[in-house]
Enzyme design. Structure first.
Site, PDB file in Angstrom:
ATOM      1  N   SER A  37       0.821  -1.209   0.000  1.00 31.51           N
ATOM      2  CA  SER A  37       0.000   0.000   0.000  1.00 31.51           C
ATOM      3  C   SER A  37       0.854   1.256   0.000  1.00 31.51           C
ATOM      4  CB  SER A  37      -0.927  -0.009   1.217  1.00 31.51           C
ATOM      5  OG  SER A  37      -1.751  -1.146   1.185  1.00 31.51           O
ATOM      6  N   CYS A  38       2.151   1.098   0.198  1.00 32.05           N
ATOM      7  CA  CYS A  38       3.054   2.246   0.074  1.00 32.05           C
ATOM      8  C   CYS A  38       3.050   2.722  -1.375  1.00 32.05           C
ATOM      9  CB  CYS A  38       4.479   1.857   0.474  1.00 32.05           C
ATOM     10  SG  CYS A  38       4.741   1.713   2.243  1.00 32.05           S
ATOM     11  N   LEU A  39       3.510   3.944  -1.571  1.00 25.33           N
ATOM     12  CA  LEU A  39       3.486   4.524  -2.903  1.00 25.33           C
ATOM     13  C   LEU A  39       4.885   5.011  -3.286  1.00 25.33           C
ATOM     14  CD1 LEU A  39       1.409   5.352  -5.171  1.00 25.33           C
ATOM     15  CD2 LEU A  39       1.394   7.620  -4.126  1.00 25.33           C
ATOM     16  N   GLY A 103       0.441   1.709  -4.039  1.00 17.86           N
ATOM     17  CA  GLY A 103      -0.874   2.042  -3.482  1.00 17.86           C
ATOM     18  C   GLY A 103      -1.919   0.948  -3.630  1.00 17.86           C
TER      19      GLY A 103
ATOM     20  N   ASP B 352       3.329  -4.093   4.537  1.00 22.23           N
ATOM     21  CA  ASP B 352       3.259  -2.632   4.598  1.00 22.23           C
ATOM     22  C   ASP B 352       1.856  -2.058   4.815  1.00 22.23           C
ATOM     23  OD1 ASP B 352       2.208  -2.075   2.061  1.00 22.23           O
ATOM     24  OD2 ASP B 352       4.050  -1.276   1.219  1.00 22.23           O
TER      25      ASP B 352
END
Lengths: 173, 419
Positions: A37-39, A103, B352
């Site tokens: 989900s990190c971008l 994301g 994450d």
């Protein structure tokens, strides 16, 4: 494992860990592994070959009190920090372009609300628009992880998924 | 003496700052590019430290006495072989007269002095880093070289030996240089009054009464035992469990700790006191082995199809119930968990989302990590339990310490190689 050294000269590609941002130029490659989900936010100036990659974790740094210390952690503050550092190194603000990847929303947990990945995408796009930086390509959302490799000189952002043979295995933005 | 997250976070920053300074000085001295990484920060009791030193491996240490803002001892500890490797890698080239023979049975004077020098540079680098973070002064004595296979030589002569229940910090660290990575442990055992004063200064919230930290150990043990039991029942594979100590890490460090490969996993959110997230991660081979063990007929599926996925989810579900029941028993509460979410993806990408969600409100996390293993068969499962920190603090504060003592433990605490 994360290491803390004192001297530059890390081997290529340079790893950009969570909440970190790195500005570089030319053929150097900047890499972020295993984005869920990190971008990943890549900014580059095609004129000067200067660019940078941020691996952001949360949307809103303005609302957080540690964003001065960790600008790379948040989408909004990371974009501003990247831009500032690039300009300091000789990039021209007006020609900078951007690409984003990541994301995902891997899990449908109740506590996650609309999705933690989605919130990062929305925040990054809003900040880019506010600063007038065109978003020229994106590979975002879905329910799978990505590893990205960015080359500031060409502006190439290569996105790989866990199964590289799959249809969406490797994409170059 | 009370601990809180702000105080613990400060220790984490001290570790990073210290590692940076130590690396810079090693690089400067040896002219060999060196990085020092701190992988984990563990909180230990005197008795656990003794257990670490009684594992029959030969160790060497460089110990200094601290006075000033922190009083006590700081000790950099290498396994004997690693100490030689460090000295050999860092000093062999820079000084050709220092002829170090790794096979030598005894440490000659030269080697001993080289180890002491490297150890001292690291100790003083760490301590100066801590002093910077604390904006204070910590004085360091001349270094002492210690070697042995039991705890005695390391603690015997120390005037303020860490008592059974005294708090000590272990920074699990490594030196990376010239393409190799050499692990070492760095212990800080402060005097109780000195630590209490420091914690009082750093604390910004009510905090956890230090004696209740035993609750952590019990939670880790109970959860792990239940997981191993259910795994064995369900798969017929004999499993054993190794508990890594409770870790306190920055959220960002958690995905980086996960293997950089495609993993199969089951994730849960849990709700109660505490709430949080629980992940079971298997390497692909182990996951296939589990499917084979659980699904009686020959499955003709590519990767993990419907059958495989549901088998893994079922196992995860039962392990999660066991794990959280173990916690709930210790904390005398109930903890509910969600339905399982299956993932087959890059390991870090699975973790994450969880740290992002927690990251909205906290910067650090307590991670209970545990490894389930099987003898002779592939069954490697990493368990990550990451509770919401406020909930955990509250849950532990509600804990009746006398009750902990009545709950005997059978699980073995073991330190795992941090690969």
């Amino acid at each position: 494992m994360k290491t803390y050294g004192s001297e530059p000269g890390a081997p290529t590609p340079v790893q950009v860990g969570i909440s970190e941002l790195v500005v570089s130029e030319g053929d150097d490659t900047l890499k972020s592994y295993g984005l869920g989900s990190c971008l990943a936010i890549a900014l580059y100036d095609p004129e000067s070959d200067i660019g940078g990659l941020a691996h952001v974790m949360l949307p809103d740094g303005d609302a957080a009190d540690n964003s001065d210390r960790k600008p790379g952690k948040y989408a909004d503050t990371a974009i501003r920090a990247l831009l500032r550092r690039m300009v300091e190194q000789g990039a021209s603000y007006t020609t900078v372009e951007s690409k984003i990847a990541g994301g995902s929303d891997m899990f449908e947990f109740e506590s996650f609300g609309d999705g933690v990945g989605q919130r990062n995408i929305v925040a990054a796009k809003a900040e880019l628009e506010k600063l007038g930086v065109p978003l020229v390509a994106e590979d975002v959302g879905g329910e799978y992880g990505r590893t990205v490799e960015f080359t500031p000189g060409t502006g190439s952002l290569v996105v790989k998924t866990a199964d590289e043979r799959a249809e969406n295995g490797v994409t170059e933005l | 003496m009370k601990l809180d997250v702000n105080a613990l976070g400060t220790f984490y920053r001290m570790a990073r700052e210290g590692a940076g300074l130590a690396a810079g000085r090693l690089t400067h001295m040896t002219e060999v590019e060196t990085q020092v990484g701190v992988t984990k920060l563990n909180f230990m009791r005197g008795r656990e430290i003794r257990r670490d030193f009684e594992d029959a491996t030969e160790k060497v240490a460089v110990r200094v006495k601290l006075t000033g803002a922190i009083e006590g001892y700081s000790m950099v500890v290498f396994e004997r072989e690693n100490a030689l490797r460090v000295v050999e890698t860092l000093l062999a080239d820079s000084d050709s007269e220092t002829d170090i023979d790794v096979d030598a049975g005894e440490f000659d004077e030269m080697t001993q002095s080289a180890v002491t020098e490297v150890g001292h540079i690291m100790n003083s680098g760490f301590i100066d880093g801590w002093a910077d973070v604390l904006e204070t002064v910590i004085d360091v004595s001349t270094p002492e070289f210690v070697e042995g296979v039991t705890a005695e030589p390391f603690f015997g002569e120390v005037d303020e030996t860490p008592d059974e229940d005294d708090l000590a910090l272990l920074f699990q660290s490594s030196i990376e240089t010239v393409g190799t990575e050499i692990g070492f442990s760095h212990y800080l055992f402060p005097k109780r009054e000195s630590m209490a004063a420091l914690l009082d200064r750093l604390r910004t919230s009510g905090g956890i009464e230090y004696d209740k930290l035993d609750g952590f150990d019990r939670m880790a043990e109970r959860g792990a035992e239940e997981v191993a039991k259910t795994a064995t029942t369900l798969t017929g594979i004999d499993t054993s469990v190794e508990i890594r100590r409770l870790n306190f890490v920055s959220l960002e460090a958690i995905p980086e700790q996960v293997a950089d490969e495609t993993l199969v996993g089951v994730a849960f959110e849990f709700d109660g006191m505490p709430s949080g997230y629980l992940l079971f991660l298997f390497d692909e081979e182990s996951a296939h082995e589990i499917v084979d063990a659980m699904v009686p007929m020959e499955v003709d599926e590519d990767g993990f199809g419907e059958m495989g996925t549901s088998a893994i989810k079922e196992l995860g579900n039962i392990m999660a119930s066991g794990f959280l029941d173990g916690w709930a028993n210790v904390l005398d509460t109930t903890i509910d968990h969600s339905t399982p979410e299956f993932i087959h993806d890059m390991g870090a990408a699975a973790v994450d989302p969880v740290i992002i969600q927690l990251g909205e409100n906290q910067e650090f996390a307590f991670v209970f990590d545990t490894v389930v293993m099987a003898d002779g068969r592939e069954f490697d499962c990493e368990v990550y339990a990451i509770p919401d920190e406020n909930d955990l603090e509250r849950a532990l504060n509600n804990l009746d310490v006398d009750r902990i003592e009545e709950t005997p433990t059978t699980a073995e605490f073991q330190e795992l190689e941090n690969s």
